[in-house]
Design an enzyme around this catalytic site. Sequence first.
Site, PDB file in Angstrom:
ATOM      1  N   GLY A 137       0.554  -1.082  -0.002  1.00  7.97           N
ATOM      2  CA  GLY A 137       0.074   0.095  -0.023  1.00  7.97           C
ATOM      3  C   GLY A 137       0.763   1.285   0.100  1.00  7.97           C
ATOM      4  O   GLY A 137       1.861   1.311  -0.762  1.00  7.97           O
ATOM      5  N   GLU A 138       0.843   2.199   1.057  1.00  4.45           N
ATOM      6  CA  GLU A 138       1.373   3.355   1.053  1.00  4.45           C
ATOM      7  C   GLU A 138       2.026   3.412   2.344  1.00  4.45           C
ATOM      8  O   GLU A 138       1.323   3.538   3.485  1.00  4.45           O
ATOM      9  CB  GLU A 138       0.506   4.540   0.860  1.00  4.45           C
ATOM     10  CG  GLU A 138       1.301   5.990   0.753  1.00  4.45           C
ATOM     11  CD  GLU A 138       2.568   5.890  -0.064  1.00  4.45           C
ATOM     12  OE1 GLU A 138       2.332   5.374  -1.369  1.00  4.45           O
ATOM     13  OE2 GLU A 138       3.471   6.478   0.255  1.00  4.45           O
ATOM     14  N   CYS A 167       6.008  -5.351   0.275  1.00  2.88           N
ATOM     15  CA  CYS A 167       6.002  -4.004  -0.495  1.00  2.88           C
ATOM     16  C   CYS A 167       6.185  -2.851   0.813  1.00  2.88           C
ATOM     17  O   CYS A 167       7.209  -2.583   1.405  1.00  2.88           O
ATOM     18  CB  CYS A 167       5.074  -4.009  -1.253  1.00  2.88           C
ATOM     19  SG  CYS A 167       5.267  -2.763  -2.823  1.00  2.88           S
ATOM     20  N   ARG A 182       4.959   0.010  -8.037  1.00  2.12           N
ATOM     21  CA  ARG A 182       5.643   1.159  -7.417  1.00  2.12           C
ATOM     22  C   ARG A 182       6.527   0.682  -6.421  1.00  2.12           C
ATOM     23  O   ARG A 182       6.604   1.190  -5.240  1.00  2.12           O
ATOM     24  CB  ARG A 182       4.669   2.039  -6.962  1.00  2.12           C
ATOM     25  CG  ARG A 182       3.714   2.923  -7.934  1.00  2.12           C
ATOM     26  CD  ARG A 182       3.043   4.109  -7.450  1.00  2.12           C
ATOM     27  NE  ARG A 182       1.832   3.138  -6.605  1.00  2.12           N
ATOM     28  CZ  ARG A 182       1.933   3.461  -5.524  1.00  2.12           C
ATOM     29  NH1 ARG A 182       2.617   4.114  -4.484  1.00  2.12           N
ATOM     30  NH2 ARG A 182       0.912   2.654  -4.686  1.00  2.12           N
ATOM     31  N   HIS A 222       4.314  -8.384  -4.787  1.00  2.00           N
ATOM     32  CA  HIS A 222       3.009  -8.792  -4.100  1.00  2.00           C
ATOM     33  C   HIS A 222       2.596 -10.225  -4.453  1.00  2.00           C
ATOM     34  O   HIS A 222       1.828 -10.375  -5.535  1.00  2.00           O
ATOM     35  CB  HIS A 222       1.878  -7.877  -4.603  1.00  2.00           C
ATOM     36  CG  HIS A 222       1.841  -6.637  -4.281  1.00  2.00           C
ATOM     37  ND1 HIS A 222       1.268  -5.944  -3.264  1.00  2.00           N
ATOM     38  CD2 HIS A 222       2.840  -5.376  -4.844  1.00  2.00           C
ATOM     39  CE1 HIS A 222       1.404  -4.629  -2.937  1.00  2.00           C
ATOM     40  NE2 HIS A 222       2.446  -4.433  -3.684  1.00  2.00           N
ATOM     41  N   GLU A 271       0.379 -11.814  -2.928  1.00  3.50           N
ATOM     42  CA  GLU A 271      -1.014 -12.284  -2.698  1.00  3.50           C
ATOM     43  C   GLU A 271      -1.763 -11.895  -4.119  1.00  3.50           C
ATOM     44  O   GLU A 271      -3.039 -12.097  -4.192  1.00  3.50           O
ATOM     45  CB  GLU A 271      -1.412 -11.213  -1.505  1.00  3.50           C
ATOM     46  CG  GLU A 271      -1.767  -9.899  -1.743  1.00  3.50           C
ATOM     47  CD  GLU A 271      -0.141  -9.038  -1.908  1.00  3.50           C
ATOM     48  OE1 GLU A 271       0.778  -9.629  -1.810  1.00  3.50           O
ATOM     49  OE2 GLU A 271      -0.380  -7.741  -1.926  1.00  3.50           O
TER      50      GLU A 271
END
Length: 193
Positions: free
Chosen positions: A47-48, A79, A134, A169, A171
């Site tokens: 995510g962020e 991530c 990203r 990722h 998942e």
Amino acid sequence: MAIAVLALQGAFIEHEKRLESLGAEVFEIREAADLARPFSGLVLPGGESTVQGKLLLELGLFDALKARIEGGLPVLATCAGTILLASRLEDDPTKWFGTLPVTVHRNAFGRQLGSFRAEEEMKGIGRIPMTFIRAPLITETAPGVDILARSKGGICAVRFGNQLALTFHPELDPDPAVHRLFLEMVRESGGKP
Ligand code: GLN
């Protein structure tokens, strides 16, 4: 005992579905009260990282989770989760949990164009698809950090004791091997997933 998935922001539902499909009991951590439930593994999703880090602090989750990770709780970080664990970020003084002795370069492929798929060998697992969004890359590791995979000139998967950290990722791909490995770590640590 169950696997707790940090569910403040980002791609957490996909982790939950994958773990459940492998037979694990899963619940979400959204607020401090959720920490009262026993859990034997933790997922820090993508995510962020800046948003997630701030929410962890604001919601009073940060110190308790950091202590659990330092105490040996098995963690799967993907991530942004890996950015939260890193002891150092490149060109950035920010440090969140800092429990994983690696340097991470955020947005290593540029902010917009950094999303791609690859297929690489992961130690102990074999060749698996990898989806990067990203994505950061790990640029340095301390002694004792086991490098599990590399892609595009950087390190994309490491294990340091109880911490399994990826910059891609798993998942989002159908291959369940990474989550299986994580559940194995949970079993080895004595907690039943
Ligand atoms: N670029 C994000 C960050 O710096 C991480 C991207 C991701 O989790 N897919 O937090």
